[in-house]
Enzyme design. Structure first.
Site, short mmCIF file in Angstrom:
data_model
loop_
_atom_site.label_atom_id
_atom_site.label_comp_id
_atom_site.label_asym_id
_atom_site.label_seq_id
_atom_site.Cartn_x
_atom_site.Cartn_y
_atom_site.Cartn_z
N ASP A 66 82.72 28.42 58.55
CA ASP A 66 81.26 28.47 59.48
C ASP A 66 80.12 29.39 59.34
OD1 ASP A 66 80.69 30.23 61.63
OD2 ASP A 66 82.64 31.05 62.02
N CYS A 132 64.23 19.36 73.99
CA CYS A 132 65.05 20.85 75.00
C CYS A 132 64.10 22.12 75.05
CB CYS A 132 66.25 20.86 74.75
SG CYS A 132 67.34 19.60 75.70
N TYR A 161 71.02 26.24 75.48
CA TYR A 161 70.14 25.45 74.88
C TYR A 161 68.74 25.16 73.89
CZ TYR A 161 70.31 20.82 71.25
OH TYR A 161 70.15 20.12 70.14
N ASN A 190 66.87 12.10 72.22
CA ASN A 190 67.66 11.29 71.98
C ASN A 190 68.08 10.86 71.24
OD1 ASN A 190 69.25 12.55 74.53
ND2 ASN A 190 67.58 11.89 75.49
N GLU A 203 79.82 13.98 74.64
CA GLU A 203 78.98 12.56 74.06
C GLU A 203 77.63 12.85 75.42
OE1 GLU A 203 82.01 12.67 75.71
OE2 GLU A 203 82.14 11.95 77.43
N LYS A 204 76.72 11.65 74.66
CA LYS A 204 75.31 12.11 75.35
C LYS A 204 75.70 10.67 75.75
CE LYS A 204 72.75 14.72 72.85
NZ LYS A 204 71.02 15.15 72.70
N GLN A 232 66.88 8.98 86.76
CA GLN A 232 66.37 9.69 86.06
C GLN A 232 65.65 8.97 84.31
OE1 GLN A 232 69.29 9.65 87.14
NE2 GLN A 232 71.14 10.13 85.81
N THR A 233 64.88 9.19 84.24
CA THR A 233 64.45 8.15 82.77
C THR A 233 64.24 8.84 81.14
OG1 THR A 233 62.10 9.12 83.29
CG2 THR A 233 62.97 6.65 84.11
N ARG A 234 64.02 8.52 80.59
CA ARG A 234 64.54 9.07 79.25
C ARG A 234 64.22 7.95 78.47
NH1 ARG A 234 66.28 12.82 81.85
NH2 ARG A 234 67.70 14.56 81.81
P1 NAD Z 1 77.22 16.84 66.01
O1 NAD Z 1 77.20 17.83 66.88
O2 NAD Z 1 77.00 15.66 65.82
O3 NAD Z 1 76.56 17.33 65.01
C1 NAD Z 1 76.70 19.38 64.79
C2 NAD Z 1 77.53 20.11 63.40
O4 NAD Z 1 77.90 21.37 63.47
C3 NAD Z 1 79.01 19.32 64.41
O5 NAD Z 1 79.94 18.83 63.00
C4 NAD Z 1 79.88 20.95 64.15
O6 NAD Z 1 81.36 21.11 63.65
C5 NAD Z 1 79.04 21.62 63.62
N1 NAD Z 1 78.34 23.10 63.66
C6 NAD Z 1 78.83 23.84 64.57
N2 NAD Z 1 78.88 24.68 64.04
C7 NAD Z 1 78.89 24.71 62.82
C8 NAD Z 1 79.11 26.21 62.42
N3 NAD Z 1 79.18 27.30 63.40
N4 NAD Z 1 79.44 25.85 61.09
C9 NAD Z 1 79.11 24.97 60.68
N5 NAD Z 1 79.18 23.61 60.87
C10 NAD Z 1 79.35 23.92 62.81
O7 NAD Z 1 75.09 16.87 66.69
P2 NAD Z 1 73.81 16.32 66.17
O8 NAD Z 1 73.55 14.74 67.17
O9 NAD Z 1 74.65 15.38 64.53
O10 NAD Z 1 72.82 16.56 65.82
C11 NAD Z 1 72.73 17.53 64.49
C12 NAD Z 1 70.99 18.21 64.89
O11 NAD Z 1 70.66 17.91 65.73
C13 NAD Z 1 72.05 19.31 65.82
O12 NAD Z 1 70.94 20.95 64.97
C14 NAD Z 1 70.57 18.93 66.79
O13 NAD Z 1 71.30 19.92 67.95
C15 NAD Z 1 69.92 18.43 67.17
N6 NAD Z 1 69.61 17.70 68.09
C16 NAD Z 1 69.96 16.18 68.47
C17 NAD Z 1 69.68 15.45 69.30
C18 NAD Z 1 70.51 14.45 68.89
O14 NAD Z 1 70.16 13.50 70.27
N7 NAD Z 1 71.62 13.55 68.76
C19 NAD Z 1 68.80 15.50 69.77
C20 NAD Z 1 67.96 17.11 69.53
C21 NAD Z 1 68.61 17.80 68.78
#
Ligand code: NAD
Length: 337
Positions: A66, A132, A161, A190, A203-204, A232-234
């Site tokens: 953690d 974001c 967030y 995204n 999920e997104k 809405q657009t992305r």
């Molecule tokens: P994800 O949720 O698949 O991966 C994040 C991982 O962090 C998860 O496996 C989760 O178990 C782990 N985690 C959460 N809390 C934890 C803790 N306390 N200790 C250890 N591990 C922990 O998300 P992702 O899509 O792989 O995103 C990765 C990063 O990119 C994140 O920081 C996210 O905010 C950022 N991000 C992602 C997107 C996207 O579209 N996927 C967009 C913008 C930013």
């Protein structure tokens, strides 16, 4: 001009690289790519039990911990040269609009990781920020003007967030100024692709829409629920571009936060059109106007990344969705037997 292959290896192949959040979607793909590029001392850290990691590699040191705890961050970064900070409690709009405190608690992860990186003498620290962070007032119109990096200020990010991401961006900046830790920050727009969340509430949109279209196709109930009015657009970035851009930014001399996203704008209705086409179905669309839908419009202005790296994400939405759809389809079929 950067090309995806071959990729320069600025660190020795046996330098310790730690991917925090390595059991997640982007972390799993990043580890796969680092292995492919020949890095041999990889450590992945995630809070989830191993069986829930999206990708798990036997030659990677996999640690379940953690990272909101200081001691866990210190252990995770022992002998680390490079750190990717991807761990976050996050999800799509449905999750982040309803779990603002949980999202903000991720500040503990980034704070402890930065301090541990400083103390361990880490050479480079990457932080995954997000679109974001951008000021909500610049995202009211679906006919968007793409967001450029300066649009994060004056600050009015996504509540919860987005505020955590903006705060952690500034922590990176000040750890560089005050302690000399080299940090790099990408603002991901995204990201989608195989080996990610497609059900369960985190999920997104691309994965959610693929899953809903597949469910409708397999069940014969040819209807789909769409969150919002679909107007809405992305923009959506395929995972391979994200993984490449992440490393390119880490190794670059770009010291300020930079967009990492596709500039191919699409409405949610347009996204559904593409997935329907891939699936070979046409569905009746039911719009849920009460569901979380986020800002009205958002796109990535890629001027800075083009100027600084001579590269920008370019994998087309159609191509990326084909691969994502096939993977989700296979997962759903596997779960059904
Ligand atoms: P994800 O949720 O698949 O991966 C994040 C991982 O962090 C998860 O496996 C989760 O178990 C782990 N985690 C959460 N809390 C934890 C803790 N306390 N200790 C250890 N591990 C922990 O998300 P992702 O899509 O792989 O995103 C990765 C990063 O990119 C994140 O920081 C996210 O905010 C950022 N991000 C992602 C997107 C996207 O579209 N996927 C967009 C913008 C930013």
């Amino acid at each position: 001009m950067l090309t995806q292959d071959p990729f320069p290896l600025p660190f020795a192949a046996d330098e310790r690289i730690v991917v925090c959040g390595g059991g997640g979607f982007i972390g799993g793909h990043l580890l796969a790519d680092l292995r492919r590029r020949g890095y041999t001392k990889l450590r992945a850290v995630d809070i989830k039990p191993l069986k829930h990691w999206y990708q798990e590699f036997p030659d990677v040191q996999n640690v379940v911990a953690d990272l909101q705890e200081k001691a866990a961050c210190e252990r995770a970064l022992e002998d680390a040269a490079v750190v990717y900070s991807l761990a976050a409690d996050m999800g799509g709009m449905g999750f982040i609009e309803n779990n603002k405190a949980l999202c903000m608690l991720t500040v503990l992860i980034n704070t402890h990781l930065l301090a541990a990186a400083r103390d361990a003498g880490v050479q480079r620290f990457f932080f995954s920020s997000s679109a974001c962070v951008y000021n909500a007032e610049k995202q009211l119109d679906p006919n968007v003007t793409a967001l450029k990096e300066a649009d994060a200020y004056p600050a009015m990010p996504e509540d919860g967030y987005g505020w955590e991401k903006l705060f952690s961006e500034r922590m990176c900046r000040h750890f560089t100024e005050d302690f000399g830790l080299i940090t790099r920050v990408a603002r991901y727009h995204n990201v989608y692709g195989p080996h990610g969340t497609f059900r369960g509430g985190r999920e997104k949109a691309p994965a959610a829409i693929c899953r809903k279209v597949i469910d409708a196709k397999l069940s014969g109930n040819h209807e789909i629920e769409i969150w919002g009015d679909g107007l809405q657009t992305r923009s959506f970035q395929y995972i391979d571009d994200c993984v490449f851009g992440t490393q390119a930014i880490l190794y670059s001399d770009i010291t300020e936060p930079i967009n990492l996203g596709s500039s191919e704008l699409v409405s949610i209705n347009g996204l559904v059109d593409i997935v329907e086409d891939i699936a070979g179905v046409k569905l009746r669309r039911n719009y849920n106007l009460g569901a979380p839908k986020g800002v009205n419009g958002r796109n990535s202005d890629n001027t800075m990344i083009r100027e600084r790296l001579g590269w920008e994400p370019s994998i087309s939405l159609r191509d990326g969705l084909e691969k994502t759809y096939r993977w989700i389809y296979d997962e759903i079929q596997k779960a059904a037997v």
